[in-house]
Design a protein around this motif. Structure first.
Motif, PDB file in Angstrom:
ATOM      1  N   ILE A   1      25.799  42.570  47.057  1.00 33.19           N
ATOM      2  CA  ILE A   1      26.106  43.055  45.856  1.00 33.19           C
ATOM      3  C   ILE A   1      27.564  43.197  45.357  1.00 33.19           C
ATOM      4  O   ILE A   1      27.988  42.631  44.196  1.00 33.19           O
ATOM      5  CB  ILE A   1      25.926  44.713  45.933  1.00 33.19           C
ATOM      6  CG1 ILE A   1      23.975  44.714  46.191  1.00 33.19           C
ATOM      7  CG2 ILE A   1      26.206  45.451  44.640  1.00 33.19           C
ATOM      8  CD1 ILE A   1      23.563  46.104  46.475  1.00 33.19           C
TER       9      ILE A   1
ATOM     10  N   LEU B   1      29.146  40.694  42.384  1.00 37.34           N
ATOM     11  CA  LEU B   1      30.169  41.224  41.307  1.00 37.34           C
ATOM     12  C   LEU B   1      31.250  40.276  41.225  1.00 37.34           C
ATOM     13  O   LEU B   1      31.703  39.846  40.204  1.00 37.34           O
ATOM     14  CB  LEU B   1      30.559  42.693  41.618  1.00 37.34           C
ATOM     15  CG  LEU B   1      29.539  43.532  41.738  1.00 37.34           C
ATOM     16  CD1 LEU B   1      29.701  44.946  42.028  1.00 37.34           C
ATOM     17  CD2 LEU B   1      29.048  43.756  40.127  1.00 37.34           C
TER      18      LEU B   1
ATOM     19  N   LEU C   1      24.532  46.082  38.029  1.00 36.03           N
ATOM     20  CA  LEU C   1      24.704  45.339  39.455  1.00 36.03           C
ATOM     21  C   LEU C   1      25.405  46.482  40.003  1.00 36.03           C
ATOM     22  O   LEU C   1      25.101  46.893  41.168  1.00 36.03           O
ATOM     23  CB  LEU C   1      25.335  44.343  39.514  1.00 36.03           C
ATOM     24  CG  LEU C   1      25.572  43.699  40.710  1.00 36.03           C
ATOM     25  CD1 LEU C   1      24.082  43.380  41.386  1.00 36.03           C
ATOM     26  CD2 LEU C   1      26.053  42.012  40.481  1.00 36.03           C
TER      27      LEU C   1
ATOM     28  N   MET D   1      21.980  41.789  37.783  1.00 37.71           N
ATOM     29  CA  MET D   1      22.658  40.360  38.236  1.00 37.71           C
ATOM     30  C   MET D   1      22.375  39.414  37.226  1.00 37.71           C
ATOM     31  O   MET D   1      23.151  38.540  36.850  1.00 37.71           O
ATOM     32  CB  MET D   1      22.512  40.197  39.693  1.00 37.71           C
ATOM     33  CG  MET D   1      23.109  39.070  40.023  1.00 37.71           C
ATOM     34  SD  MET D   1      22.480  38.483  41.652  1.00 37.71           S
ATOM     35  CE  MET D   1      21.050  37.480  41.136  1.00 37.71           C
TER      36      MET D   1
ATOM     37  N   MET E   1      23.942  39.592  33.868  1.00 38.88           N
ATOM     38  CA  MET E   1      25.128  39.185  33.777  1.00 38.88           C
ATOM     39  C   MET E   1      25.253  37.691  33.785  1.00 38.88           C
ATOM     40  O   MET E   1      26.245  37.024  32.974  1.00 38.88           O
ATOM     41  CB  MET E   1      25.838  39.820  35.199  1.00 38.88           C
ATOM     42  CG  MET E   1      27.180  39.321  35.346  1.00 38.88           C
ATOM     43  SD  MET E   1      27.787  40.239  36.872  1.00 38.88           S
ATOM     44  CE  MET E   1      27.518  39.446  37.941  1.00 38.88           C
ATOM     45  N   ASP E   2      24.446  37.071  34.552  1.00 39.03           N
ATOM     46  CA  ASP E   2      24.685  35.606  34.629  1.00 39.03           C
ATOM     47  C   ASP E   2      24.179  34.965  33.376  1.00 39.03           C
ATOM     48  O   ASP E   2      24.834  33.912  32.881  1.00 39.03           O
ATOM     49  CB  ASP E   2      23.625  35.024  35.928  1.00 39.03           C
ATOM     50  CG  ASP E   2      24.276  34.981  37.089  1.00 39.03           C
ATOM     51  OD1 ASP E   2      25.668  35.481  37.121  1.00 39.03           O
ATOM     52  OD2 ASP E   2      23.892  34.982  38.318  1.00 39.03           O
TER      53      ASP E   2
END
Lengths: 496, 124
Positions: free
Chosen positions: A169, A173, B25, B38, B41-42
């Protein structure tokens, strides 16, 4: 001699192929292939180091047929070759030291996977060190993360899987921020190759255009890599990941994986952004502050810890703080100190994790302090090696840690604004280091009647080899530091 | 400043999505929601890249009708980067999901805090 120019690329590709071949082999064959691979890699990198040192300049190797602004490139200078050689050496010693534990604790049918992951990890580290292309660097950052995650959870217990999840995780990030940063940098400059970006950034900086986006970009990439290399306060995954994985994994993770990201950051500072531009953005001051905070808080957490493996892990947080403090000085001397500490910490931390395995092995496998009393008498070699590593961490003369502290102090004195905080925190942190490492050393040397059996060196030949060679490496870094410093200076000169 | 937001609305959307994904995330307790964060975000980064590579009025750089002028086509590199990025994010997602399956099989919950508490209890 010209053939040596192919060696960096060959080194990276060899690791990839070895990884693929290993996935079809028996554990023993995979192990031998891995060890043979690392020895070959060391030879290749040694040749590269020799070649760059003799010719006195870095060389560029074009991957594929496309020339500079479009194609992909590999670039090797003295510093890159030296670090690559060092990474291979420390990796081999860490794997050898922890081999017995691996064979005992990892399931038989999964053991070959450990070596597949180790091959890929080495490949990604070498690629991070040698690449001249930012997007390639990002891809190998992710490969590095995935293989490191596998190394953490190769021994399947609740603790290791949780540690792997937390590691993933935080890493994701970090890589999200890094990717965003480099996409924005690509938009600002229109290039992906480091040397081309640097020219464009210099032009942008001189004209004053896009000042804010440029700062944001540099900030995103720096924070992303800082998260991945466990700078305080992003270190929450460190104690679990280093504390519960196998000794080899912990040694490789703390001494090599986090250093790969820091080296990429140093490359970005010098070769992508440019040292002057980076200095002007004031991000150095932020790194300096967090580095100082990490040096204190990492050590404080280590003092409170009652688990020897987690204590060493927290000590890593403090040492990463040292490195970022050096980068944050914003001077050439600070950077040399930071790079020297990369080497010195890697050598000492690998030694500590490997020796720690010997100590806990002579205490019934327990990592709790109360069970470790007198362990150095039951396993004399591991006790001595642990003491050597501790002395290096604390910074006793003759050991490598002393030279890094000396270099940090010298760099601090040359920097008027940051001298006082850096020197004070350096002194306080050294005392804290001494408190928890000496506490451990005194405990393992306190004689006590113990139910556990002693271990002689005959029962742990590989551990003996690994401990002795890592101690020698520490002493070499400490006693012949001038030649290492000269190589680092020469390498930094080639960065420009 | 304000007007720029409307001209460059794609970038603005990409940045907002990036923030949403990043926060999910980081802050969600549920592992599946973390993985979704995630992916958001990508995807935001790929939207940003694809938008930056597009030039209005030009076609994808595949020669079909014999036009070889550079001005007829968009920049293909961002698209290539997006493809590479997707490969990376798919593999990372697969890895995260497989770890999640293992944790769920052991502890029958997806909440990371609960899992930590259960592990502590297991050891004590």
């Amino acid at each position: 001699m010209e053939i040596i120019r192919n060696f960096p690329a060959a080194a990276i590709l060899l690791c990839l192929f070895a990884g693929i071949v290993s996935s079809g082999l028996k554990p023993k064959a995979a192990k031998w292939l891995n060890h043979a691979l690392i020895v070959v890699e060391m030879a290749l990198n040694l040749c590269t180091l020799y070649y760059t040192a003799v010719t006195g300049e870095a060389f560029v190797y074009v991957m594929g047929k496309f020339p500079a602004p479009w194609g992909n490139e590999i670039r090797a200078g003295v510093l890159e070759a030296l670090l690559a050689l060092f990474v291979c050496g420390v990796m081999l010693l860490s794997l050898l030291g922890g081999e017995k534990e691996l064979e005992e604790k990892v399931e038989e049918n999964k053991l070959f996977l450990y070596y597949v992951l180790a091959d890929h990890l080495l490949c990604s580290l070498l690629a991070l060190i040698y690449t001249n292309d930012l997007f390639t660097a990002y891809v190998f950052v992710e490969i590095n993360t995935i293989s490191a995650c596998g190394l953490i959870m190769i021994r399947q217990t609740g603790r290791t899987i949780e540690a792997a999840v937390r590691y993933m995780i935080m890493s994701l990030l970090g890589s999200g921020l890094l990717l965003m940063g480099l996409c924005m940098l690509y938009d600002l400059t229109g290039h992906l190759l480091m040397s081309n970006i640097q020219e464009s950034v210099a032009r942008l900086h001189a004209s004053g255009m896009y000042g804010v986006p440029l700062t944001v970009t540099i900030g995103l990439m720096t924070v992303g890599l800082a998260i991945k290399s466990a700078l305080f306060p992003f270190h929450t995954w460190v104690p679990d990941a280093y504390g519960y994985s196998t000794a080899s994994s912990a040694a490789i993770l703390s001494s090599l994986v986090s250093k790969g990201y820091i080296f990429l950051l140093i490359k970005i500072i010098y070769r992508v952004i440019g040292f002057e531009v980076f200095h002007d953005t004031k991000i150095v001051n932020v790194l300096f502050l967090f580095g100082l905070a990490g040096m204190i808080f990492g050590s404080l957490s280590a003092i409170k810890e009652n688990n020897i493996r987690r204590m060493i892990a927290f000590s890593s947080v403090a040492q990463i703080g040292y490195i970022y403090m050096g980068i944050g000085m914003g001077t050439q001397a600070g950077m040399v100190a930071a790079i020297f500490h990369i080497f010195s910490h890697a050598a000492a931390k690998a030694l500590l994790f490997v020796a720690c395995m010997g100590i806990t092995g002579a205490s019934g496998g327990s990592v709790k302090f109360q069970d470790l009393t007198g362990a150095a008498y039951r396993n004399k070699l591991a006790g001595a090696a642990f003491t050597a590593g501790s002395l290096s961490m604390v910074g006793l003369p003759l050991f490598s840690g002393f030279i890094s502290k000396l270099l940090f102090a010298q760099a601090a004195v040359q920097n008027q604004g940051k001298m006082l905080p850096a020197l004070v925190v350096l002194a306080v942190s050294t005392i804290l280091n001494a408190v928890y490492f000496m506490k451990t050393v005194i405990r393992i040397y306190t004689p006590e009647q113990s139910p556990y059996e002693g271990i002689t060196w005959k029962n742990q030949k590989l551990l003996t080899v690994s401990c002795v060679l890592l101690t020698v490496l520490n002493l070499h870094l400490g006693c012949l530091s001038q030649s290492w410093e000269n190589l680092i200076m020469k390498g930094l000169g080639m960065f420009a | 400043m304000g007007a720029n937001f409307f001209v460059n609305y794609e970038e603005v959307v990409a940045m907002i999505l990036f923030g949403i994904g990043f926060a999910n995330l980081l802050l969600q307790n549920n592992l599946i929601k973390k993985i979704i964060g995630m992916n958001i975000m990508d995807a935001a980064i790929y939207l940003f890249l694809a938008e930056k590579g597009y030039i209005a009025g030009r076609a994808a750089p595949i020669i079909t009708d014999g036009v070889q002028k550079m001005e007829a086509y968009i920049n293909p590199i961002p698209s290539g980067l997006v493809l590479t990025g997707i490969v990376v994010s798919v593999s990372v997602t697969a890895l995260m999901l497989s770890i999640t399956i293992r944790l769920y099989a052991r502890y029958h919950t997806l909440n990371l805090d609960e899992i930590s508490a259960l592990i502590k209890k297991e050891e004590a």
